[in-house]
Design an enzyme around this catalytic site. Structure first.
Site, PDB file in Angstrom:
ATOM      1  CE1 TYR A 184       3.698 -20.620 -18.481  1.00 41.91           C
ATOM      2  CE2 TYR A 184       4.127 -21.666 -16.306  1.00 41.91           C
ATOM      3  CZ  TYR A 184       3.549 -20.695 -17.074  1.00 41.91           C
ATOM      4  OH  TYR A 184       2.686 -19.765 -16.223  1.00 41.91           O
ATOM      5  CE  LYS A 224       0.529 -21.231 -19.383  1.00 40.13           C
ATOM      6  NZ  LYS A 224       0.208 -21.767 -17.779  1.00 40.13           N
TER       7      LYS A 224
END
Length: 462
Positions: free
Chosen positions: A141, A175
């Protein structure tokens, strides 16, 4: 669900008035998402107020999500990342024992606050990958707006590819919440095709779905907390009206720090949980007032946005034309460019708008670059044909039709109105000597009156 894109909802963490996790409310949130048809949920992410959750609470939330999912094939993704490698490993080990399936994932952010160098990042993720390999896959992420961890797309892709060579299939996906399409495109271009790339920015993701030109396999979404069904519908249809309404909700959801607005919406608008947050986040009197105002602004914009714009698609000399009653959206060049874009569902070359009960100055022509032009011959032809097929009022006209050198010359006298219906164009019928059938003609006012005559191909009007 057979969507070409994957949707993962970044769940909020509901709290009671006593500042404890509201498990019943969390169960409701999970159930709504799974039934809506998203591909999975994210537990303990930024939207779930992860910095304030203890490891025991994260485990409880994870077990609840797994229980609600049951035997469904949707994913449960759990945020275990911190800015300390040891505490990240501890959370990873604890959550991995909760009964996650092989398809589930652990989300690990690039460390915040420490500002690690590239070697430090590599060591951090190698240690985590070594612990996770053969247990469960990882989702990296990257959200530099929260972590201040700066790394180029090339450096990040090289790091991921290198770790996956040492620990095969350990990093399943990324992400990307940089908010930069250029960054995403470069990242996708250098990542192994086996690594999936998800958008972490709802607004940017909606833009790219509309144009169908993006590098993502899906989205980790805050928006789907409140609009899961609508987001799925938009991905399937890519309707411009759906895009506009979803984008307005995104603007509201990020009008203050996430997850403050989404908690407000879930509490005050659809009543699924309380608006309680853990300090330092707080929804107090001033914040409530601000959110009420932002919500009112959004709903006022949605009133016009929800109006259906009926358009008629026509074609003239290979050009596609939209004919529509004038609407305030046509005053927005960005909207016109999006509607005419080759990436839209129904790309067109020109938009012609008109207003009933008006005449010359109310027919307007817009090119695909968003600009307005004074005249478009193709647009006039299409508008004329459109009006000839509608039930418009008829005028008695004296016509002088002559054949000169196998061409037709038409002079039309001032007509007498036999109907009181107001319209900017008038249908008349003429008898042409070269054709046995009645031929249609339409008078269109676009600054100057145009008489458009529909004849057989072998007859060429002057």
């Amino acid at each position: 669900m057979s969507l070409s894109q994957e949707i993962y909802t970044a769940l909020v963490t509901p709290f009671t008035n006593q500042n404890q996790i509201d498990i019943e409310a969390f169960q409701r949130l999970c159930l709504i998402q799974f039934r809506a048809g998203v591909h999975g949920v994210v537990v303990g992410g930024t939207t779930g107020e992860s910095p304030t959750l203890t490891t025991e609470e994260l485990v409880s939330l994870t077990e609840t999500a797994i229980k609600v999912r049951g035997t469904a094939k949707q994913k449960v993704i759990v945020g275990v990342g911190t800015n300390d490698t040891r505490s990240t490993l501890d959370r990873l080990e604890r959550v991995a024992r909760c009964g996650l399936s092989r398809g589930d994932l652990l989300m690990v952010m690039l460390p915040y606050y420490n500002k690690p160098n590239l070697e430090g990042l590599r060591m951090h993720f190698e240690i985590i990958a070594a612990a996770a390999v053969d247990k469960i896959g990882l989702m990296l992420y990257h959200v530099p707006g929260r972590t201040s961890c700066k790394i180029s797309a090339l450096e990040l892709s090289n790091l991921i590819n290198s770790i996956n060579e040492s620990y095969p299939r350990s990093i399943h996906s990324v992400k990307d919440a940089t908010g930069s399409m250029e960054y995403s495109l470069e990242l996708r271009g250098n990542l192994s095709p086996k690594v999936k790339l998800y958008s972490g920015e709802d607004g940017l993701y909606l833009d790219t779905v509309l144009t169908n030109c993006h590098p993502y396999q899906g989205v980790v979404s805050v928006l789907s907390n409140i609009k899961a069904t609508e987001l799925i519908g938009f991905i399937e249809s890519r309707k411009l009206s759906d895009y506009q309404n979803l984008q307005r909700h995104v603007e509201f959801l990020f009008s203050l720090s996430n997850p403050i607005p989404v908690k407000y919406y879930l509490s005050h608008k659809i009543h699924l949980c309380l608006d309680k947050m853990r300090s330092p986040l707080h929804i107090g009197e001033m914040t409530l007032k601000s959110l009420h105002e932002e919500y009112e602004k959004m709903t006022k914009r949605l009133v016009s946005g929800n109006q259906i714009i009926n358009v008629t698609e026509a074609e003239s000399l290979g050009n596609k034309i939209w004919l529509a009653k004038h609407h305030q959206l046509f005053e927005q060049p960005d909207w016109i460019r999006a509607a005419c874009s080759k990436y839209s569902m129904h790309p067109v070359d020109t938009i012609v708008t008109y207003e009933e009960h008006m005449r010359s100055d109310k027919v307007r022509f817009f090119n695909r670059d968003g600009g307005e032009v004074e005249m478009c011959a193709n647009g006039v032809r299409c508008l004329s044909r459109y009006n000839s097929d509608r039930v418009l009022y008829v005028k008695n006209c004296l016509l002088d039709v002559k054949e000169i050198d196998n061409k037709i010359s038409v002079c039309i006298s001032e007509p007498t109105v036999i109907s009181t219906i107001n319209s900017f164009s008038d249908k008349v019928f003429l008898e042409l000597p070269l054709v046995s059938d009645t031929v249609k003609a339409v008078q269109v006012y676009t600054g100057n009156p145009h008489l458009v005559i529909f004849v057989y191909q072998e007859v060429v009007p002057e």
